[in-house]
Design a protein around this motif. Sequence first.
Motif, short mmCIF file in Angstrom:
data_model
loop_
_atom_site.label_atom_id
_atom_site.label_comp_id
_atom_site.label_asym_id
_atom_site.label_seq_id
_atom_site.Cartn_x
_atom_site.Cartn_y
_atom_site.Cartn_z
N UNK A 146 55.09 43.49 28.62
CA UNK A 146 55.68 42.20 28.26
C UNK A 146 54.84 41.09 28.90
N UNK A 170 39.89 26.47 28.43
CA UNK A 170 40.18 25.64 27.25
C UNK A 170 41.38 26.18 26.46
N UNK A 171 41.94 27.28 26.92
CA UNK A 171 43.02 27.92 26.19
C UNK A 171 44.22 26.99 26.04
N UNK A 172 44.81 27.00 24.83
CA UNK A 172 45.97 26.13 24.56
C UNK A 172 47.26 26.73 25.08
N UNK A 173 47.23 27.98 25.51
CA UNK A 173 48.41 28.62 26.07
C UNK A 173 47.95 29.45 27.27
N UNK A 174 48.75 29.48 28.32
CA UNK A 174 48.39 30.29 29.48
C UNK A 174 49.39 31.41 29.67
N UNK A 175 48.86 32.56 30.05
CA UNK A 175 49.72 33.70 30.39
C UNK A 175 50.16 33.52 31.83
N UNK A 176 51.47 33.49 32.06
CA UNK A 176 51.97 33.31 33.42
C UNK A 176 52.35 34.63 34.06
N UNK A 177 52.61 35.63 33.22
CA UNK A 177 53.03 36.92 33.77
C UNK A 177 52.77 38.03 32.75
N UNK A 178 52.29 39.17 33.22
CA UNK A 178 52.12 40.34 32.35
C UNK A 178 52.61 41.55 33.13
N UNK A 179 53.65 42.19 32.64
CA UNK A 179 54.25 43.32 33.36
C UNK A 179 54.50 44.48 32.40
N UNK A 180 54.52 45.70 32.92
CA UNK A 180 54.90 46.82 32.06
C UNK A 180 56.33 46.62 31.54
N UNK A 181 56.55 46.96 30.27
CA UNK A 181 57.90 46.87 29.72
C UNK A 181 58.79 47.85 30.48
N UNK A 221 42.91 40.93 28.64
CA UNK A 221 42.80 42.37 28.43
C UNK A 221 41.51 42.87 29.08
N UNK A 223 54.50 36.86 29.43
CA UNK A 223 55.08 35.51 29.33
C UNK A 223 53.95 34.50 29.21
N UNK A 253 44.95 47.99 30.01
CA UNK A 253 45.47 47.30 31.18
C UNK A 253 44.96 45.87 31.20
N UNK A 254 45.56 45.08 32.08
CA UNK A 254 45.15 43.70 32.23
C UNK A 254 44.16 43.59 33.39
N UNK A 268 52.98 30.12 28.36
CA UNK A 268 53.41 28.75 28.14
C UNK A 268 52.26 28.01 27.47
N UNK A 297 54.17 48.41 25.23
CA UNK A 297 54.22 48.95 26.59
C UNK A 297 54.25 47.85 27.66
#
Lengths: 320, 261
Positions: free
Chosen positions: A137, B221-232, B25, A139, B18-19, A141, A135
């Motif tokens: 997406x 400390x996260x090795x990856x960062x979320x740059x965007x989270x959107x509904x599909x 999460x 992104x 939801x985020x 890095x 539901x």
Amino acid sequence: MSEVLVLVPGAADAVRSSTFGLLTAARRLGEPSVVLVGPDDPEAVRALGEYGAAKVYVADSPELAEYGSVATAEVLVDLARRLAPAAVLLASTRLSKDVAGIVAVRLGSGVLTDAVDVRPGSRGPVVTQSVFAGTHLVDSEAVRGPVVITLRPNAVDPEPAPVPPAVERVEVTVGEAARRVRVVSRTAKASSGRPDLSEASVVVAGGRGVGSAEGFAVVERLADLLGAAVGATRPVTDEKWCSHEYQIGQTGRTVAPQLYLATGISGAIQHRAGMQGSRTIVAINKDPKAPILAIADLGVVGDHHVVLPRLVEEIERRTQ
Amino acid sequence: MRIVVLVKYVPEPTAQWRFADDLTVDRAGIEGRLSELDEHAVEQAVRLVEGGLDAEITYLTVGPVRAAEGLRKALAMGGDAGVHVEDPAIHGSDALATSLVLAEALRRQGFDLVLTGMASTDAEMSVVPAMVADRLDAALVSFASALTVDPQAGTVTVQRDGEGAVDEVVAQLPAVVAVTDQAGEARYPAFRAIMAAKKKPVTTWSLTDLGISPDQVGLAASCAVVTQAVPAPERQAGTVLVDEGDAAVQVADFLTTRGFL
């Protein structure tokens, strides 16, 4: 341009469309270098070059098959330390989840699994994942690299970009850690003669509404008419109306074919999670409120036992 | 023998996820439960002991205060004790940081066999078992559909369910084994078992107890960062027709138009 390491876990995998998709994705991020586990079969090397593998590192040792994921991960870790690649790419499979986890721990790298898209970004690769049962997406890095990415089958369409691959053999030393787990016997799963479920361009799937093994046989007949792979929901495999290998969903396979034809499937969230990425969905279900009808391009409110045999007849008539 | 089962408290699969503002999460505002896939690991541990293996079963979870509910559910299915690693600094940890916390907690607890589910039902990555095993220098077998333990030989024999083949795998203990949903249905605890579980001991550890510095975990400390989270993007609403005898023809027409026939 930086190398991008692409794991190909066996010579047979070298000619799979998922590998070609992986190489196509790798080309977006740098210069693809395959790490081929197994003998450097000339056909395999040629096929890899066809999709842009400028280098093929061959790790050929019978011990790799016997000792599994740790030994394979150690080959990747050694190469990654030597080459400082832009990324390490693997197909999303059960083996690769283990390998990805170990490589990420050893390199202190970010790991992003089940990517549906990858592209270059200002700080390195940008990875898109489909989450919350498809539901949303997301992104991401990697802050610390080289980022380890597993890519879903059919996420990136293969595009050829022929190069002559340079082959380099790498030394394989199976360490103490790998030797603690040994494969003592291997039973290959029976081949159905149909396309591989994860990679098929057409999937015909049946759910609880097919009612019995006989009801499921019609799903298989339609699949064979369409040259499709066969899928099922968890209740169907639990009832043993078909093999567990056909299960699609959260604890089974994830598919993203061009056409997904579902019959007798209501579309519980655990199932939708495994097929939501399909390009075209056709669904047949008795219940007009079945959630799958809401995501279908064509939905039929109808009985599997009536509609599917007629559809088989109709397609036989048209394709004769 | 010491069996430790790693369990995760996850958002209820049927709830509206939801985020939160930090793109993690939202776990505070959504009903949670013990991950169904970890219930299979709990079941396997309990069956091993019921089958005569002399072992103590401890459940280990990492998560916010409410995650203790997951431990209670597991304890109602069987087993002896729970360990809850709870620390505000853990919020937002990625798989690598989570595996660090689990590994240090396992080191402190002591273990011969670690069991867990094939994936969490929220993040669904399936990489944490391998990470934990590698950090602890323990043997790893994932996607186990059946297992037996030989305490004399110090081994666990596993049926490993891969994509193309089923392997029989022998691993030396200590080992980390992740089980699939094919291992066996998880039991429903009876009311008496649920009440009895409330009296079983649950220990809470902080990061300090485990010798982990707060800057080794959490979002920072996260090795990856979320740059965007959107509904599909919503799937385009399609046509729904009611079968009046001609549905098969209409489906065939549709397949022809789309080039599948």
